[in-house]
Motif scaffolding. Structure first.
Motif, PDB file in Angstrom:
ATOM      1  N   HIS A 236      10.059   1.804  12.555  1.00 21.70           N
ATOM      2  CA  HIS A 236       9.127   2.573  13.390  1.00 21.70           C
ATOM      3  C   HIS A 236       7.943   2.964  12.507  1.00 21.70           C
ATOM      4  CE1 HIS A 236       7.702   5.102  16.650  1.00 21.70           C
ATOM      5  NE2 HIS A 236       7.435   6.025  15.737  1.00 21.70           N
ATOM      6  N   LEU A 237       6.728   2.589  12.939  1.00 18.02           N
ATOM      7  CA  LEU A 237       5.545   2.771  12.102  1.00 18.02           C
ATOM      8  C   LEU A 237       4.517   3.657  12.794  1.00 18.02           C
ATOM      9  CD1 LEU A 237       5.008  -0.988  11.099  1.00 18.02           C
ATOM     10  CD2 LEU A 237       6.460   0.719   9.952  1.00 18.02           C
ATOM     11  N   ASP A 238       3.984   4.637  12.045  1.00 11.20           N
ATOM     12  CA  ASP A 238       2.841   5.377  12.560  1.00 11.20           C
ATOM     13  C   ASP A 238       1.573   4.570  12.259  1.00 11.20           C
ATOM     14  OD1 ASP A 238       2.141   5.788   9.865  1.00 11.20           O
ATOM     15  OD2 ASP A 238       2.860   7.858   9.833  1.00 11.20           O
ATOM     16  N   GLY A 239       0.415   5.110  12.576  1.00 12.16           N
ATOM     17  CA  GLY A 239      -0.818   4.359  12.427  1.00 12.16           C
ATOM     18  C   GLY A 239      -1.072   3.869  11.018  1.00 12.16           C
ATOM     19  N   ALA A 240      -0.910   4.751  10.019  1.00  6.83           N
ATOM     20  CA  ALA A 240      -1.169   4.374   8.625  1.00  6.83           C
ATOM     21  C   ALA A 240      -0.170   3.319   8.159  1.00  6.83           C
ATOM     22  CB  ALA A 240      -1.100   5.614   7.730  1.00  6.83           C
ATOM     23  N   GLN A 241       1.092   3.468   8.546  1.00  8.69           N
ATOM     24  CA  GLN A 241       2.113   2.482   8.156  1.00  8.69           C
ATOM     25  C   GLN A 241       1.870   1.141   8.846  1.00  8.69           C
ATOM     26  OE1 GLN A 241       5.356   4.892   9.500  1.00  8.69           O
ATOM     27  NE2 GLN A 241       5.860   5.673   7.451  1.00  8.69           N
ATOM     28  N   ALA A 242       1.460   1.192  10.110  1.00  6.78           N
ATOM     29  CA  ALA A 242       1.156  -0.046  10.839  1.00  6.78           C
ATOM     30  C   ALA A 242      -0.025  -0.766  10.205  1.00  6.78           C
ATOM     31  CB  ALA A 242       0.865   0.272  12.307  1.00  6.78           C
TER      32      ALA A 242
ATOM     33  N   ALA B  56      -0.786  -0.733   7.003  1.00  3.12           N
ATOM     34  CA  ALA B  56      -0.252  -1.391   5.806  1.00  3.12           C
ATOM     35  C   ALA B  56       0.534  -2.642   6.200  1.00  3.12           C
ATOM     36  CB  ALA B  56       0.645  -0.420   5.032  1.00  3.12           C
ATOM     37  N   TYR B  57       1.207  -2.579   7.330  1.00  2.00           N
ATOM     38  CA  TYR B  57       2.002  -3.722   7.816  1.00  2.00           C
ATOM     39  C   TYR B  57       1.108  -4.917   8.139  1.00  2.00           C
ATOM     40  CZ  TYR B  57       4.892  -6.375  11.152  1.00  2.00           C
ATOM     41  OH  TYR B  57       5.564  -7.373  11.835  1.00  2.00           O
ATOM     42  N   VAL B  58       0.026  -4.686   8.896  1.00  2.00           N
ATOM     43  CA  VAL B  58      -0.821  -5.812   9.318  1.00  2.00           C
ATOM     44  C   VAL B  58      -1.766  -6.284   8.219  1.00  2.00           C
ATOM     45  CG1 VAL B  58      -0.724  -5.139  11.740  1.00  2.00           C
ATOM     46  CG2 VAL B  58      -2.617  -4.315  10.332  1.00  2.00           C
ATOM     47  N   ARG B  59      -1.944  -5.460   7.180  1.00  3.81           N
ATOM     48  CA  ARG B  59      -2.834  -5.870   6.087  1.00  3.81           C
ATOM     49  C   ARG B  59      -2.106  -6.696   5.018  1.00  3.81           C
ATOM     50  NH1 ARG B  59      -6.394  -0.428   4.766  1.00  3.81           N
ATOM     51  NH2 ARG B  59      -8.330  -1.098   5.765  1.00  3.81           N
ATOM     52  N   GLN B  60      -0.793  -6.613   4.976  1.00  6.78           N
ATOM     53  CA  GLN B  60      -0.054  -7.246   3.878  1.00  6.78           C
ATOM     54  C   GLN B  60      -0.128  -8.768   3.943  1.00  6.78           C
ATOM     55  OE1 GLN B  60       4.042  -6.070   3.475  1.00  6.78           O
ATOM     56  NE2 GLN B  60       4.312  -7.189   1.549  1.00  6.78           N
ATOM     57  N   ARG B  61      -0.351  -9.374   2.785  1.00  4.54           N
ATOM     58  CA  ARG B  61      -0.238 -10.840   2.666  1.00  4.54           C
ATOM     59  C   ARG B  61       0.494 -11.213   1.389  1.00  4.54           C
ATOM     60  NH1 ARG B  61      -6.043 -13.288   0.671  1.00  4.54           N
ATOM     61  NH2 ARG B  61      -6.717 -11.528  -0.596  1.00  4.54           N
TER      62      ARG B  61
ATOM     63  N   ALA C 205       0.816  -1.210   0.000  1.00  2.48           N
ATOM     64  CA  ALA C 205       0.000   0.000   0.000  1.00  2.48           C
ATOM     65  C   ALA C 205       0.856   1.269   0.000  1.00  2.48           C
ATOM     66  CB  ALA C 205      -0.945  -0.004   1.205  1.00  2.48           C
ATOM     67  N   GLY C 206       1.962   1.217  -0.746  1.00  2.00           N
ATOM     68  CA  GLY C 206       2.811   2.390  -0.850  1.00  2.00           C
ATOM     69  C   GLY C 206       3.745   2.603   0.323  1.00  2.00           C
ATOM     70  N   VAL C 207       3.770   1.666   1.259  1.00  2.00           N
ATOM     71  CA  VAL C 207       4.651   1.779   2.424  1.00  2.00           C
ATOM     72  C   VAL C 207       5.765   0.745   2.290  1.00  2.00           C
ATOM     73  CG1 VAL C 207       4.829   1.643   4.935  1.00  2.00           C
ATOM     74  CG2 VAL C 207       2.749   2.553   3.874  1.00  2.00           C
ATOM     75  N   ALA C 208       7.016   1.206   2.354  1.00  2.49           N
ATOM     76  CA  ALA C 208       8.169   0.310   2.246  1.00  2.49           C
ATOM     77  C   ALA C 208       8.652  -0.074   3.640  1.00  2.49           C
ATOM     78  CB  ALA C 208       9.292   0.985   1.472  1.00  2.49           C
ATOM     79  N   PHE C 209       8.887  -1.370   3.834  1.00  2.00           N
ATOM     80  CA  PHE C 209       9.420  -1.873   5.095  1.00  2.00           C
ATOM     81  C   PHE C 209      10.822  -2.410   4.830  1.00  2.00           C
ATOM     82  CE2 PHE C 209       4.820  -2.766   4.934  1.00  2.00           C
ATOM     83  CZ  PHE C 209       4.390  -1.902   5.928  1.00  2.00           C
ATOM     84  N   HIS C 210      11.799  -1.929   5.572  1.00  2.36           N
ATOM     85  CA  HIS C 210      13.163  -2.406   5.372  1.00  2.36           C
ATOM     86  C   HIS C 210      13.475  -3.530   6.367  1.00  2.36           C
ATOM     87  CE1 HIS C 210      13.520   1.021   8.248  1.00  2.36           C
ATOM     88  NE2 HIS C 210      14.258   0.142   8.899  1.00  2.36           N
TER      89      HIS C 210
END
Length: 348
Positions: free
Chosen positions: A208-214, A216-221, A198-203
């Motif tokens: 460190h994730l704000d609400g929107a980034q978090a 995207a993190y928990v939605r990814q499959r 969702a446009g958020v890159a995780f290295h």
């Protein structure tokens, strides 16, 4: 010396003694008043927060009493997150009156058990695509139970599957999760390998994730080796990170209040959990720390397809052991004997 001088001295001493007692009594009354005022303030504050919490009516309605598992020690909660993509809340105090919590399938399904003394807890995820029997509906994905019959049907389905009696029910949507993460200033999670969603890159490593980034993190499959199974692990990892941040905020009353306030406004619980029950639960869990929480997932036998649906087949034999340990409050020992089933420190 005058004959009446001792009498005068004694009277003076008596006056000073009475004055001292009055001062002491006045101080005690003042302290007592302050204590009562503080207690009243705490009560009113917890009442305010408790009143913020949305209630799910009749969460246990229609569940045959003789079909339910026996009660065990501690308290068990069925916690779910709905997969609505609406930016507006559908759970909690701010949900529109016309929105039904059961109008969406459940994306996150977790059983959480808190020990009687509140010193330990266990959280076990059930994959949303688990192919299970839904009472009165035949075999289907477990997340369909919530859409078919709301909280009562999902509770009954989970109890039949696990043999664990559900004491309370809680639901939050993703908009609420995002607000909770932002209320603590974001969370820190470790990622096994670089990926994006969702446009958020995780290295790789600590993020460190704000609400929107978090979110995207928990939605990814997609692009995760285990697909939905890895997503469930990420959801647990985010919950663990949130608990860790809450623990850090114990020394910061303002930060802790912001989290509790956000939680109270975005979570809905069953209507048997009163404000007094929420206070009791908070007191029971005041000593709980992230290290005292065990995270696992229901054992999986494999993945497959049923018609056009991708499904998860649970390992029933291994599940007997896990759910027995869950009921008996021995999950720490279970994980020690089955270390690969615990949440990894750096999930995908």
């Amino acid at each position: 010396m005058h004959e009446d001088q001792p009498t005068v001295v004694l009277e003076a001493v008596g006056r000073r003694s009475r004055k001292g007692r009055r001062i002491l009594i006045g101080l005690l009354v003042t302290v007592l008043a302050l204590i009562l005022a503080a207690a009243a303030a705490v009560y009113l504050l917890t009442e305010k927060l408790g009143n913020n919490v949305g209630r799910v009516p009749d969460a246990f309605a229609g569940i045959p009493a003789d079909s339910r598992p026996a009660a065990s020690g501690g308290r068990t909660f069925l916690l779910i997150g709905t997969d609505t993509r609406s930016p507006d809340p559908t759970t909690g105090r701010d949900a529109p009156a016309g929105v039904s919590a059961g109008s969406q399938r459940s994306d996150v399904i977790m059983l959480a058990r808190v020990a009687v003394d509140g010193s330990a807890a266990a959280v076990t995820s059930i994959p949303r695509d688990s192919w299970v029997d839904i009472p009165g509906r035949g075999t289907n994905k477990i997340n369909a139970a919530y859409a078919f019959g709301g909280a009562p049907l999902l509770i009954r389905t989970v109890e039949n599957l696990t043999g664990v009696r559900v004491d309370h029910f809680g639901v939050i949507d993703f908009a609420g999760f995002q607000e909770m993460v932002d209320s603590v200033g974001g969370i820190d999670v470790r990622v096994a390998a670089a990926t994006s969603n969702a446009g958020v890159a995780f290295h790789e490593g600590l993020n460190h994730l704000d609400g929107a980034q978090a979110l995207a993190y928990v939605r990814q499959r997609h692009d995760l080796p285990g697909g939905d199974l890895d997503r469930a692990r990420r959801q647990q990892n985010a919950l663990k990170a949130l608990l860790t941040k809450a623990g850090d905020d114990l020394s910061d009353p303002v930060g802790l209040y912001d989290l509790v306030d956000a939680t109270s406004r975005t979570v809905s619980v069953d209507d048997t959990l009163t404000n007094g029950g929420l206070r009791d639960l908070a007191l029971e869990m005041k000593g709980l720390r992230p290290g005292g929480v065990t995270f696992t997932s229901a054992p999986v036998a494999g993945l497959g397809r049923e018609g056009t649906q991708s499904v998860v087949y649970l390992d029933e034999r291994a599940g007997v052991q896990l759910w027995s340990a869950f009921r008996e409050g021995t999950m720490a020992q279970y994980v020690a004997a089955h270390p690969t089933e615990a949440l990894a420190g750096t999930p995908n």
